[in-house]
Design a protein around this motif. Structure first.
Motif, PDB file in Angstrom:
ATOM      1  N   THR A 102      -4.626   5.341  -7.303  1.00 22.26           N
ATOM      2  CA  THR A 102      -5.387   5.083  -6.076  1.00 22.26           C
ATOM      3  C   THR A 102      -4.656   5.636  -4.850  1.00 22.26           C
ATOM      4  OG1 THR A 102      -4.384   2.897  -5.861  1.00 22.26           O
ATOM      5  CG2 THR A 102      -6.509   3.014  -7.000  1.00 22.26           C
ATOM      6  N   SER A 103      -3.698   6.524  -5.079  1.00 25.66           N
ATOM      7  CA  SER A 103      -2.892   7.046  -3.972  1.00 25.66           C
ATOM      8  C   SER A 103      -3.703   7.893  -2.993  1.00 25.66           C
ATOM      9  CB  SER A 103      -1.709   7.854  -4.507  1.00 25.66           C
ATOM     10  OG  SER A 103      -2.173   8.980  -5.233  1.00 25.66           O
ATOM     11  N   THR A 104      -4.855   8.404  -3.433  1.00 28.77           N
ATOM     12  CA  THR A 104      -5.668   9.226  -2.529  1.00 28.77           C
ATOM     13  C   THR A 104      -6.602   8.385  -1.666  1.00 28.77           C
ATOM     14  OG1 THR A 104      -7.380   9.523  -4.202  1.00 28.77           O
ATOM     15  CG2 THR A 104      -5.644  11.203  -4.097  1.00 28.77           C
ATOM     16  N   LEU A 105      -6.616   7.066  -1.874  1.00 31.96           N
ATOM     17  CA  LEU A 105      -7.491   6.208  -1.079  1.00 31.96           C
ATOM     18  C   LEU A 105      -6.995   6.082   0.354  1.00 31.96           C
ATOM     19  CD1 LEU A 105      -8.420   3.160  -3.340  1.00 31.96           C
ATOM     20  CD2 LEU A 105      -9.899   4.993  -2.568  1.00 31.96           C
ATOM     21  N   GLU A 106      -7.945   6.043   1.258  1.00 30.10           N
ATOM     22  CA  GLU A 106      -7.645   5.848   2.672  1.00 30.10           C
ATOM     23  C   GLU A 106      -7.071   4.438   2.905  1.00 30.10           C
ATOM     24  OE1 GLU A 106     -10.373   7.306   6.132  1.00 30.10           O
ATOM     25  OE2 GLU A 106     -11.079   5.349   5.470  1.00 30.10           O
ATOM     26  N   ASN A 107      -7.640   3.438   2.198  1.00 21.93           N
ATOM     27  CA  ASN A 107      -7.211   2.045   2.341  1.00 21.93           C
ATOM     28  C   ASN A 107      -7.216   1.369   0.967  1.00 21.93           C
ATOM     29  OD1 ASN A 107      -6.796  -0.621   3.009  1.00 21.93           O
ATOM     30  ND2 ASN A 107      -8.722  -0.882   4.091  1.00 21.93           N
ATOM     31  N   PRO A 108      -6.139   1.455   0.198  1.00 26.94           N
ATOM     32  CA  PRO A 108      -6.097   0.872  -1.152  1.00 26.94           C
ATOM     33  C   PRO A 108      -6.313  -0.639  -1.174  1.00 26.94           C
ATOM     34  CG  PRO A 108      -4.249   2.354  -0.812  1.00 26.94           C
ATOM     35  CD  PRO A 108      -4.921   2.179   0.506  1.00 26.94           C
ATOM     36  N   ALA A 109      -6.004  -1.340  -0.111  1.00 29.62           N
ATOM     37  CA  ALA A 109      -6.152  -2.802  -0.053  1.00 29.62           C
ATOM     38  C   ALA A 109      -7.612  -3.241  -0.155  1.00 29.62           C
ATOM     39  CB  ALA A 109      -5.538  -3.344   1.221  1.00 29.62           C
ATOM     40  N   ILE A 110      -8.556  -2.347   0.125  1.00 27.87           N
ATOM     41  CA  ILE A 110      -9.971  -2.707   0.084  1.00 27.87           C
ATOM     42  C   ILE A 110     -10.407  -3.075  -1.324  1.00 27.87           C
ATOM     43  CG2 ILE A 110     -10.930  -0.389  -0.246  1.00 27.87           C
ATOM     44  CD1 ILE A 110     -12.314  -3.212   1.987  1.00 27.87           C
ATOM     45  N   LEU A 111      -9.758  -2.536  -2.344  1.00 29.62           N
ATOM     46  CA  LEU A 111     -10.134  -2.831  -3.710  1.00 29.62           C
ATOM     47  C   LEU A 111     -10.014  -4.326  -4.016  1.00 29.62           C
ATOM     48  CD1 LEU A 111      -8.487   0.189  -5.526  1.00 29.62           C
ATOM     49  CD2 LEU A 111     -10.894  -0.115  -4.916  1.00 29.62           C
ATOM     50  N   GLU A 112      -8.992  -4.943  -3.519  1.00 28.85           N
ATOM     51  CA  GLU A 112      -8.798  -6.391  -3.721  1.00 28.85           C
ATOM     52  C   GLU A 112      -9.898  -7.175  -3.026  1.00 28.85           C
ATOM     53  OE1 GLU A 112      -7.111  -9.268  -5.756  1.00 28.85           O
ATOM     54  OE2 GLU A 112      -6.352  -7.226  -5.852  1.00 28.85           O
ATOM     55  N   GLN A 113     -10.302  -6.739  -1.855  1.00 29.78           N
ATOM     56  CA  GLN A 113     -11.336  -7.438  -1.080  1.00 29.78           C
ATOM     57  C   GLN A 113     -12.700  -7.362  -1.771  1.00 29.78           C
ATOM     58  OE1 GLN A 113     -13.109  -5.990   2.857  1.00 29.78           O
ATOM     59  NE2 GLN A 113     -11.393  -7.280   3.525  1.00 29.78           N
ATOM     60  N   LEU A 114     -12.966  -6.286  -2.460  1.00 28.12           N
ATOM     61  CA  LEU A 114     -14.281  -6.077  -3.077  1.00 28.12           C
ATOM     62  C   LEU A 114     -14.422  -6.657  -4.469  1.00 28.12           C
ATOM     63  CD1 LEU A 114     -14.916  -2.401  -1.948  1.00 28.12           C
ATOM     64  CD2 LEU A 114     -16.078  -4.433  -1.103  1.00 28.12           C
ATOM     65  N   LYS A 115     -13.353  -7.218  -5.031  1.00 28.29           N
ATOM     66  CA  LYS A 115     -13.415  -7.766  -6.400  1.00 28.29           C
ATOM     67  C   LYS A 115     -14.421  -8.848  -6.553  1.00 28.29           C
ATOM     68  CE  LYS A 115      -9.056  -6.619  -8.436  1.00 28.29           C
ATOM     69  NZ  LYS A 115      -7.817  -7.087  -8.989  1.00 28.29           N
TER      70      LYS A 115
END
Length: 115
Positions: A102-115
């Motif tokens: 997920t290193s190419t993501l602009e904001n990797p922290a969003i994945l946790e929020q969307l779970k």
């Protein structure tokens, strides 16, 4: 996607992405990831907003198009160039753990929020 267009046409929606996930009853269920123009709702406000958006899509397209699950986030998982990473959204919709890079993501922290 027509469902995405219908969601974004709602006055409170800034951005949306729609993916499918396996469903025992229907074969495939629609999961929508939505960014609202205002604050991200929680609790009863989130439940009310989900119902409002499901009804909106039902009116705009038809009952068959209503998303089974709607998740709210402050933004969507995008690359730095702005492309929505739908493969990650599909994994989240299925409840799978994200194991890919997920290193190419602009904001990797969003994945946790969307779970």
């Amino acid at each position: 996607m027509e469902i995405e267009s219908a969601l974004v046409a709602h006055e409170k929606v800034a951005e949306a992405a729609v993916v499918g996930r396996p469903d025992d009853l229907t074969g495939e269920a629609i999961v929508a990831f939505v960014v609202l123009k205002g604050a991200r709702p929680t609790g009863d406000a989130a439940v009310a907003m989900i119902k409002e958006l499901q009804n909106w899509v039902g009116q705009e397209i038809g009952p068959i198009a209503k998303p089974k699950d709607i998740r709210f986030g402050e933004n969507l998982p995008k690359t730095r160039s702005g492309k929505i990473m739908r493969r990650l959204l599909r994994q989240l919709a299925k409840g799978e753990e994200i194991t890919q890079d997920t290193s190419t993501l602009e904001n990797p922290a969003i994945l946790e929020q969307l779970k």
